[in-house]
Design a protein around this motif. Structure first.
Motif, PDB file in Angstrom:
ATOM      1  N   LEU A 115       9.137  41.566 -29.223  1.00  0.00           N
ATOM      2  CA  LEU A 115       9.167  41.773 -30.671  1.00  0.00           C
ATOM      3  C   LEU A 115       9.891  43.070 -31.025  1.00  0.00           C
ATOM      4  CD1 LEU A 115       5.561  40.645 -31.694  1.00  0.00           C
ATOM      5  CD2 LEU A 115       7.693  39.366 -31.909  1.00  0.00           C
ATOM      6  N   MET A 116       9.636  44.127 -30.238  1.00  0.00           N
ATOM      7  CA  MET A 116      10.330  45.393 -30.483  1.00  0.00           C
ATOM      8  C   MET A 116      11.833  45.226 -30.278  1.00  0.00           C
ATOM      9  SD  MET A 116       8.211  47.794 -31.426  1.00  0.00           S
ATOM     10  CE  MET A 116       8.960  49.371 -31.000  1.00  0.00           C
ATOM     11  N   SER A 117      12.192  44.482 -29.243  1.00  0.00           N
ATOM     12  CA  SER A 117      13.604  44.241 -28.957  1.00  0.00           C
ATOM     13  C   SER A 117      14.268  43.479 -30.094  1.00  0.00           C
ATOM     14  CB  SER A 117      13.732  43.453 -27.646  1.00  0.00           C
ATOM     15  OG  SER A 117      15.083  43.182 -27.367  1.00  0.00           O
ATOM     16  N   GLU A 118      13.550  42.522 -30.645  1.00  0.00           N
ATOM     17  CA  GLU A 118      14.079  41.738 -31.757  1.00  0.00           C
ATOM     18  C   GLU A 118      14.361  42.616 -32.969  1.00  0.00           C
ATOM     19  OE1 GLU A 118      12.528  38.170 -34.690  1.00  0.00           O
ATOM     20  OE2 GLU A 118      11.701  38.279 -32.667  1.00  0.00           O
ATOM     21  N   ILE A 119      13.475  43.580 -33.222  1.00  0.00           N
ATOM     22  CA  ILE A 119      13.630  44.468 -34.379  1.00  0.00           C
ATOM     23  C   ILE A 119      14.851  45.366 -34.237  1.00  0.00           C
ATOM     24  CG2 ILE A 119      12.602  46.421 -35.633  1.00  0.00           C
ATOM     25  CD1 ILE A 119       9.847  45.206 -34.987  1.00  0.00           C
ATOM     26  N   PHE A 120      15.050  45.906 -33.026  1.00  0.00           N
ATOM     27  CA  PHE A 120      16.053  46.963 -32.860  1.00  0.00           C
ATOM     28  C   PHE A 120      17.365  46.533 -32.201  1.00  0.00           C
ATOM     29  CE2 PHE A 120      11.981  49.194 -33.217  1.00  0.00           C
ATOM     30  CZ  PHE A 120      12.288  50.120 -34.206  1.00  0.00           C
ATOM     31  N   THR A 121      17.405  45.335 -31.607  1.00  0.00           N
ATOM     32  CA  THR A 121      18.652  44.927 -30.947  1.00  0.00           C
ATOM     33  C   THR A 121      19.302  43.699 -31.567  1.00  0.00           C
ATOM     34  OG1 THR A 121      17.501  43.545 -29.302  1.00  0.00           O
ATOM     35  CG2 THR A 121      17.847  45.880 -28.750  1.00  0.00           C
ATOM     36  N   SER A 122      18.633  43.092 -32.542  1.00  0.00           N
ATOM     37  CA  SER A 122      19.225  41.936 -33.220  1.00  0.00           C
ATOM     38  C   SER A 122      20.172  42.398 -34.328  1.00  0.00           C
ATOM     39  CB  SER A 122      18.128  41.051 -33.823  1.00  0.00           C
ATOM     40  OG  SER A 122      18.711  40.041 -34.649  1.00  0.00           O
TER      41      SER A 122
END
Length: 296
Positions: A115-122
């Motif tokens: 979820l964190m990756s989705e927020i910051f790398t999408s």
């Protein structure tokens, strides 16, 4: 409310800033109290609208920014996914406010990597390309072992390296589970901790969780439970649709595995992580559940 209370407690040693912040907060007629255990200030403001909330946070940040360098850490930041408000609207608003600050820096932390990756790398999300990412791994076993031994020693109980290794291995280095097992072991031990005491404490943890695990299994299809059990036995699964994995645990087709995996990740029973080589893998989040399934 949590953010404003945290700010108020953090700046309590800076009298001019504290006075200015307190005077500003009083205009919103908050209900203020002190935590009876920690002494920390608590407050509750009845905001009339979402816009008032945003305005209040904006004013608080700009007030802090005027007083020089500071850091604001927002833990479990991925929780915005569970809010009623669309997450991207919060992210967009927050990023626009942060960009106007000169002295404040922000740390966004979270335990759910996907979820964190989705927020910051999408590229579709407002925070894309706005931060530097750091993956915080598990605490080094040597350091963790020394820490545990020190805590037991300070309370007149001896625990050796083999015993701390057994605790850390069972808990997979997960801090909550290390604390859970250590607490039971300390309660059971007199002056020395043995592997027998640790093993008995683990069995007690299983016994206390067994009913909830059985209820969990009854809430799933046999196929979903079988996949969950397979992931538990493997520990880490890099290719859930690989023929070898499916055949080994009799999981049916790759399509059915993907459907079951989607269900397990949506319920947050299984999380997707990345290793040091940035390879994605799936693992059960609840270590106690994982160990219980492995034992079965």
């Amino acid at each position: 409310n949590s953010l404003l209370a945290a700010i108020l407690n953090a700046i309590s040693g800076n009298k001019p800033l504290f006075k200015k912040m307190q005077d500003w907060l009083l205009t919103m007629r908050p209900v203020m109290s002190a935590n009876p255990h920690s002494g920390a200030m608590q407050l509750e403001v009845e905001f009339k609208s979402e816009q008032q909330q945003r305005t209040s946070v904006k004013e608080a940040l700009h007030l802090l920014d005027q007083y020089g360098p500071g850091v604001i850490a927002l833990d479990e930041f991925q929780e915005i996914h569970s809010w009623d408000i669309e997450p991207s609207s919060i992210e967009g608003w927050l990023r626009s406010e942060i960009q106007g600050l000169k002295n404040l820096r922000f740390l966004f932390a979270g335990s759910q990597m996907h979820l964190m990756s989705e927020i910051f790398t999408s590229a579709k999300r407002p925070f894309y390309a706005s931060t530097q990412s750091v993956v915080i791994g598990k605490i080094d076993e040597t350091e963790y072992s020394s820490f545990i031994q020190k805590q037991f020693k300070n309370n007149s109980c001896k625990i050796g390296k083999d015993e701390t290794h057994a605790i850390l291995e069972w808990a997979d280095g997960n801090t909550y589970n290390v604390q859970l097992l250590c607490n039971r072991v300390f309660s059971a031990a007199q002056k020395n901790v043995s592997l027998d005491i640790i093993n008995q404490s683990i069995l007690e943890i299983y016994e206390g969780s067994k009913l909830s695990f059985i209820a969990l299994s009854n809430s799933m299809t046999k196929h979903q439970w079988r996949l969950l059990s397979a992931i538990a036995v493997e520990g880490k699964v890099f290719q859930p649709t690989a023929k070898e994995f499916i055949s080994k645990y009799e999981l049916g087709t790759s399509a059915s595995v993907l459907r079951a995996l989607e269900y397990l990740t949506e319920r947050e029973l299984v999380y997707q992580y990345s290793d040091n080589s940035e390879r994605n893998y799936y693992e059960i989040y609840d270590i106690v559940l994982m160990r219980w399934l492995q034992k079965k």
